[in-house]
Design an enzyme around this catalytic site. Structure first.
Site, PDB file in Angstrom:
ATOM      1  N   ASP A  39       0.836  -1.196   0.000  1.00  0.00           N
ATOM      2  CA  ASP A  39       0.000   0.000   0.000  1.00  0.00           C
ATOM      3  C   ASP A  39       0.875   1.253   0.000  1.00  0.00           C
ATOM      4  OD1 ASP A  39      -2.329  -1.475   0.063  1.00  0.00           O
ATOM      5  OD2 ASP A  39      -2.609  -1.296   2.231  1.00  0.00           O
ATOM      6  N   TYR A  67       5.696  -8.507   8.509  1.00  0.00           N
ATOM      7  CA  TYR A  67       5.413  -7.082   8.671  1.00  0.00           C
ATOM      8  C   TYR A  67       5.512  -6.657  10.133  1.00  0.00           C
ATOM      9  CZ  TYR A  67       3.066  -7.659   4.106  1.00  0.00           C
ATOM     10  OH  TYR A  67       2.774  -7.953   2.796  1.00  0.00           O
ATOM     11  N   ASP A  81      -7.379   1.912   7.268  1.00  0.00           N
ATOM     12  CA  ASP A  81      -6.118   2.491   7.749  1.00  0.00           C
ATOM     13  C   ASP A  81      -6.324   3.984   7.963  1.00  0.00           C
ATOM     14  OD1 ASP A  81      -5.813   3.823   5.245  1.00  0.00           O
ATOM     15  OD2 ASP A  81      -4.699   2.140   4.419  1.00  0.00           O
ATOM     16  N   ARG A 172      -4.181  -4.425   7.064  1.00  0.00           N
ATOM     17  CA  ARG A 172      -5.147  -3.420   7.556  1.00  0.00           C
ATOM     18  C   ARG A 172      -6.485  -4.072   7.896  1.00  0.00           C
ATOM     19  NH1 ARG A 172      -7.431  -1.306   2.330  1.00  0.00           N
ATOM     20  NH2 ARG A 172      -6.066  -2.141   0.709  1.00  0.00           N
TER      21      ARG A 172
END
Length: 290
Positions: A39, A67, A81, A172
Protein backbone atom coordinates in the site's frame (compact mmCIF):
# COMPACT_ATOMS: atom_id res chain seq x y z
CA UNK A 1 20.48 -5.51 -20.98
CA UNK A 2 20.04 -5.42 -17.19
CA UNK A 3 18.86 -8.65 -15.57
CA UNK A 4 18.41 -9.34 -11.87
CA UNK A 5 16.60 -8.44 -8.67
CA UNK A 6 16.89 -5.28 -6.61
CA UNK A 7 15.42 -5.03 -3.11
CA UNK A 8 13.88 -1.60 -2.63
CA UNK A 9 13.05 -0.08 0.75
CA UNK A 10 9.82 1.44 -0.54
CA UNK A 11 9.22 4.96 0.71
CA UNK A 12 5.88 6.06 2.16
CA UNK A 13 3.57 7.73 -0.33
CA UNK A 14 4.80 5.70 -3.31
CA UNK A 15 2.73 2.96 -4.90
CA UNK A 16 4.49 -0.23 -5.96
CA UNK A 17 3.80 0.82 -9.55
CA UNK A 18 5.49 4.18 -8.90
CA UNK A 19 8.63 2.27 -7.90
CA UNK A 20 8.65 0.05 -10.99
CA UNK A 21 7.96 3.03 -13.27
CA UNK A 22 10.94 4.90 -11.82
CA UNK A 23 13.22 1.88 -12.16
CA UNK A 24 12.26 1.38 -15.80
CA UNK A 25 14.03 4.67 -16.42
CA UNK A 26 16.97 3.78 -14.18
CA UNK A 27 17.63 0.45 -15.92
CA UNK A 28 16.50 1.57 -19.39
CA UNK A 29 14.08 -1.31 -19.91
CA UNK A 30 10.34 -1.82 -19.80
CA UNK A 31 10.78 -5.34 -18.38
CA UNK A 32 10.44 -4.39 -14.72
CA UNK A 33 7.97 -5.87 -12.23
CA UNK A 34 7.59 -6.20 -8.47
CA UNK A 35 7.14 -9.18 -6.19
CA UNK A 36 4.09 -8.23 -4.12
CA UNK A 37 2.15 -4.98 -3.82
CA UNK A 38 2.62 -2.65 -0.86
CA UNK A 39 0.00 0.00 0.00
CA UNK A 40 1.17 3.60 -0.56
CA UNK A 41 1.41 4.33 3.19
CA UNK A 42 3.54 1.20 3.76
CA UNK A 43 7.32 1.10 3.66
CA UNK A 44 9.88 -1.67 3.51
CA UNK A 45 10.91 -4.66 1.43
CA UNK A 46 9.75 -4.53 -2.19
CA UNK A 47 11.66 -6.94 -4.47
CA UNK A 48 11.80 -5.57 -8.01
CA UNK A 49 12.61 -7.83 -10.96
CA UNK A 50 14.46 -6.54 -14.01
CA UNK A 51 14.85 -8.08 -17.47
CA UNK A 52 14.70 -11.88 -17.66
CA UNK A 53 14.35 -11.95 -13.87
CA UNK A 54 10.71 -10.84 -14.27
CA UNK A 55 9.97 -14.51 -14.97
CA UNK A 56 10.58 -15.12 -11.27
CA UNK A 57 8.33 -12.38 -9.88
CA UNK A 58 5.34 -14.68 -9.35
CA UNK A 59 7.39 -16.88 -7.00
CA UNK A 60 8.01 -13.89 -4.74
CA UNK A 61 4.38 -12.77 -4.91
CA UNK A 62 3.28 -16.15 -3.53
CA UNK A 63 5.97 -16.31 -0.82
CA UNK A 64 5.53 -15.65 2.90
CA UNK A 65 5.77 -12.04 4.07
CA UNK A 66 6.60 -10.48 7.44
CA UNK A 67 5.41 -7.08 8.67
CA UNK A 68 5.63 -4.72 11.61
CA UNK A 69 2.20 -3.09 11.90
CA UNK A 70 0.77 -0.33 14.05
CA UNK A 71 -2.73 -1.13 15.28
CA UNK A 72 -4.74 1.90 16.41
CA UNK A 73 -7.76 1.03 18.52
CA UNK A 74 -10.89 3.18 18.78
CA UNK A 75 -10.79 4.36 15.17
CA UNK A 76 -12.62 2.88 12.17
CA UNK A 77 -12.08 4.21 8.63
CA UNK A 78 -13.45 3.34 5.21
CA UNK A 79 -10.02 2.13 4.04
CA UNK A 80 -9.19 0.29 7.28
CA UNK A 81 -6.12 2.49 7.75
CA UNK A 82 -5.48 6.06 8.86
CA UNK A 83 -5.34 7.33 5.26
CA UNK A 84 -9.11 6.94 4.88
CA UNK A 85 -12.21 8.80 6.00
CA UNK A 86 -13.24 8.27 9.61
CA UNK A 87 -16.35 6.12 9.97
CA UNK A 88 -16.49 6.04 13.76
CA UNK A 89 -14.48 6.80 16.89
CA UNK A 90 -14.93 5.04 20.22
CA UNK A 91 -13.40 5.26 23.69
CA UNK A 92 -10.82 2.53 24.31
CA UNK A 93 -10.97 0.58 27.56
CA UNK A 94 -8.95 -2.33 26.25
CA UNK A 95 -5.92 -3.56 28.18
CA UNK A 96 -2.80 -5.25 26.87
CA UNK A 97 -4.05 -8.50 28.38
CA UNK A 98 -7.36 -8.14 26.51
CA UNK A 99 -5.47 -7.89 23.24
CA UNK A 100 -3.15 -10.78 24.06
CA UNK A 101 -6.17 -12.94 24.90
CA UNK A 102 -7.69 -12.64 21.41
CA UNK A 103 -4.57 -12.74 19.23
CA UNK A 104 -4.56 -16.57 19.08
CA UNK A 105 -7.97 -16.39 17.39
CA UNK A 106 -6.28 -14.65 14.44
CA UNK A 107 -3.48 -17.19 14.10
CA UNK A 108 -3.31 -20.18 11.76
CA UNK A 109 -5.71 -20.62 8.85
CA UNK A 110 -8.45 -18.04 9.01
CA UNK A 111 -11.02 -16.50 6.69
CA UNK A 112 -10.49 -12.85 5.77
CA UNK A 113 -12.92 -10.67 3.85
CA UNK A 114 -10.94 -8.48 1.39
CA UNK A 115 -11.45 -4.75 1.96
CA UNK A 116 -13.47 -2.65 -0.45
CA UNK A 117 -10.42 -0.48 -1.04
CA UNK A 118 -8.39 -3.23 -2.72
CA UNK A 119 -7.53 -4.41 -6.22
CA UNK A 120 -9.50 -7.64 -5.83
CA UNK A 121 -11.83 -8.14 -8.79
CA UNK A 122 -15.44 -9.25 -8.43
CA UNK A 123 -17.56 -9.49 -11.56
CA UNK A 124 -14.75 -7.95 -13.57
CA UNK A 125 -14.64 -4.81 -11.43
CA UNK A 126 -11.88 -3.86 -9.00
CA UNK A 127 -13.30 -3.33 -5.53
CA UNK A 128 -11.60 0.05 -5.07
CA UNK A 129 -13.33 1.32 -8.24
CA UNK A 130 -16.71 0.41 -6.75
CA UNK A 131 -15.74 1.88 -3.37
CA UNK A 132 -14.79 5.20 -4.95
CA UNK A 133 -18.27 5.32 -6.47
CA UNK A 134 -19.79 4.85 -3.03
CA UNK A 135 -20.69 1.18 -3.57
CA UNK A 136 -20.12 -1.65 -1.17
CA UNK A 137 -20.79 -5.22 -2.23
CA UNK A 138 -20.77 -8.54 -0.44
CA UNK A 139 -17.39 -10.29 -0.50
CA UNK A 140 -16.72 -13.91 0.33
CA UNK A 141 -14.00 -14.65 2.90
CA UNK A 142 -10.68 -15.85 1.53
CA UNK A 143 -8.53 -18.34 3.37
CA UNK A 144 -5.17 -16.98 4.51
CA UNK A 145 -2.60 -18.20 7.02
CA UNK A 146 -1.16 -16.17 9.87
CA UNK A 147 1.98 -18.11 10.77
CA UNK A 148 3.00 -15.82 13.63
CA UNK A 149 1.25 -12.93 15.37
CA UNK A 150 3.21 -11.25 18.14
CA UNK A 151 2.61 -8.15 20.26
CA UNK A 152 5.84 -6.14 20.41
CA UNK A 153 4.75 -3.10 22.40
CA UNK A 154 2.13 -0.42 23.03
CA UNK A 155 1.71 3.32 23.37
CA UNK A 156 -1.73 4.35 24.57
CA UNK A 157 -4.29 3.04 22.09
CA UNK A 158 -1.56 2.11 19.58
CA UNK A 159 -0.10 -1.39 19.56
CA UNK A 160 2.84 -2.73 17.57
CA UNK A 161 2.37 -6.17 16.03
CA UNK A 162 4.72 -8.47 14.16
CA UNK A 163 2.91 -10.55 11.56
CA UNK A 164 4.29 -13.43 9.48
CA UNK A 165 1.67 -14.44 6.95
CA UNK A 166 0.77 -16.01 3.63
CA UNK A 167 0.13 -14.40 0.28
CA UNK A 168 -3.13 -12.47 0.08
CA UNK A 169 -3.18 -11.27 3.69
CA UNK A 170 -4.42 -7.72 4.22
CA UNK A 171 -2.76 -6.39 7.36
CA UNK A 172 -5.15 -3.42 7.56
CA UNK A 173 -8.06 -5.86 7.50
CA UNK A 174 -6.39 -7.83 10.28
CA UNK A 175 -6.18 -4.62 12.33
CA UNK A 176 -9.81 -3.81 11.55
CA UNK A 177 -10.99 -7.28 12.54
CA UNK A 178 -9.02 -7.24 15.80
CA UNK A 179 -10.63 -3.91 16.68
CA UNK A 180 -14.08 -5.31 15.90
CA UNK A 181 -13.51 -8.31 18.14
CA UNK A 182 -12.36 -6.05 20.97
CA UNK A 183 -15.55 -4.00 20.62
CA UNK A 184 -13.88 -0.62 20.14
CA UNK A 185 -12.95 -0.78 16.47
CA UNK A 186 -9.49 -0.40 15.03
CA UNK A 187 -7.43 0.36 11.95
CA UNK A 188 -3.85 0.26 10.73
CA UNK A 189 -1.76 3.33 11.56
CA UNK A 190 1.51 2.20 10.01
CA UNK A 191 3.08 -0.72 8.16
CA UNK A 192 6.63 -1.79 7.38
CA UNK A 193 7.40 -4.97 5.49
CA UNK A 194 10.50 -6.59 6.94
CA UNK A 195 10.68 -9.69 4.76
CA UNK A 196 9.35 -10.93 1.42
CA UNK A 197 10.24 -14.56 0.79
CA UNK A 198 13.96 -14.87 1.50
CA UNK A 199 14.64 -11.13 1.08
CA UNK A 200 15.01 -8.94 4.18
CA UNK A 201 15.35 -5.28 5.11
CA UNK A 202 19.11 -5.78 5.49
CA UNK A 203 19.29 -6.31 1.71
CA UNK A 204 17.05 -3.36 0.80
CA UNK A 205 18.11 0.05 -0.48
CA UNK A 206 16.37 3.43 -0.42
CA UNK A 207 15.13 4.69 -3.77
CA UNK A 208 17.37 7.77 -3.75
CA UNK A 209 20.48 5.58 -3.28
CA UNK A 210 19.47 3.43 -6.24
CA UNK A 211 18.69 6.38 -8.50
CA UNK A 212 21.93 8.21 -7.64
CA UNK A 213 24.21 5.17 -7.92
CA UNK A 214 26.91 5.51 -10.61
CA UNK A 215 26.07 2.06 -12.02
CA UNK A 216 22.70 0.73 -10.77
CA UNK A 217 23.26 -2.62 -12.52
CA UNK A 218 25.94 -3.35 -9.91
CA UNK A 219 23.15 -3.42 -7.30
CA UNK A 220 21.22 -6.23 -8.99
CA UNK A 221 21.12 -9.61 -7.29
CA UNK A 222 21.17 -12.71 -9.51
CA UNK A 223 17.78 -14.31 -10.09
CA UNK A 224 18.82 -17.55 -8.36
CA UNK A 225 19.11 -15.63 -5.06
CA UNK A 226 15.30 -15.88 -4.89
CA UNK A 227 15.61 -19.66 -4.60
CA UNK A 228 18.48 -19.81 -2.09
CA UNK A 229 16.46 -22.11 0.19
CA UNK A 230 16.70 -24.90 -2.40
CA UNK A 231 19.88 -26.96 -2.94
CA UNK A 232 21.93 -26.57 -6.13
CA UNK A 233 22.15 -29.31 -8.77
CA UNK A 234 24.83 -29.25 -11.46
CA UNK A 235 24.02 -31.06 -14.71
CA UNK A 236 26.28 -32.15 -17.57
CA UNK A 237 26.44 -30.38 -20.92
CA UNK A 238 24.29 -33.10 -22.51
CA UNK A 239 21.72 -32.94 -19.70
CA UNK A 240 21.67 -29.14 -19.93
CA UNK A 241 20.94 -29.34 -23.65
CA UNK A 242 18.00 -31.67 -23.00
CA UNK A 243 16.62 -29.25 -20.44
CA UNK A 244 17.04 -26.34 -22.85
CA UNK A 245 14.96 -28.30 -25.33
CA UNK A 246 12.19 -28.80 -22.78
CA UNK A 247 12.90 -32.46 -22.09
CA UNK A 248 13.19 -34.27 -18.77
CA UNK A 249 16.51 -35.64 -17.52
CA UNK A 250 16.79 -39.00 -15.77
CA UNK A 251 19.63 -39.69 -13.34
CA UNK A 252 19.29 -41.98 -10.33
CA UNK A 253 21.95 -39.96 -8.50
CA UNK A 254 19.66 -36.91 -8.35
CA UNK A 255 18.12 -36.33 -4.91
CA UNK A 256 14.35 -35.82 -4.85
CA UNK A 257 13.00 -32.33 -4.21
CA UNK A 258 13.02 -28.80 -5.60
CA UNK A 259 16.45 -27.57 -6.71
CA UNK A 260 18.39 -24.81 -8.45
CA UNK A 261 19.82 -26.28 -11.62
CA UNK A 262 23.16 -25.07 -13.03
CA UNK A 263 25.23 -25.97 -16.06
CA UNK A 264 28.86 -27.01 -15.78
CA UNK A 265 29.91 -23.42 -16.54
CA UNK A 266 27.97 -22.13 -13.52
CA UNK A 267 25.08 -20.67 -15.51
CA UNK A 268 21.77 -20.79 -13.63
CA UNK A 269 19.44 -22.68 -15.93
CA UNK A 270 16.20 -23.23 -14.10
CA UNK A 271 14.25 -24.09 -11.00
CA UNK A 272 13.53 -27.79 -11.19
CA UNK A 273 11.88 -30.67 -9.40
CA UNK A 274 13.29 -34.19 -9.04
CA UNK A 275 10.99 -37.12 -8.40
CA UNK A 276 12.37 -40.68 -8.44
CA UNK A 277 15.46 -39.52 -10.28
CA UNK A 278 13.56 -37.63 -12.99
CA UNK A 279 14.30 -33.89 -13.27
CA UNK A 280 11.60 -31.67 -14.73
CA UNK A 281 11.53 -27.91 -15.19
CA UNK A 282 9.39 -25.71 -12.97
CA UNK A 283 10.61 -22.47 -14.57
CA UNK A 284 13.52 -21.83 -16.91
CA UNK A 285 15.79 -18.79 -16.70
CA UNK A 286 18.50 -19.50 -19.29
CA UNK A 287 19.09 -17.09 -22.12
CA UNK A 288 17.48 -18.28 -25.34
CA UNK A 289 19.77 -18.24 -28.36
CA UNK A 290 18.48 -16.10 -31.24
Amino acid sequence: MANGIIIVDKPAGWTSQDVTAKLRGVFHTRRVGHGGTLDPMATGVLPVFVGRATRAASFCESAEKEYIAQLRLGLVTNTQDTSGEIVSESPVHVTKDDLLAILPRFSGRIGQIPPMYSAVKIGGKKLYELARNGQEIERAPREITIHELELLGSDGADYTLRVRCSKGTYIRTLCHDIGQMLGCGGCMAGLRRTRAGSFTLAQSMPMDSIVSHRDPEELLLPVDSLFSQHPPLIVTLAQAQKLRNGAQVCDRQFADGTCRVYGETGEFLLLGRVEHGVLTTIKSFFEVDT
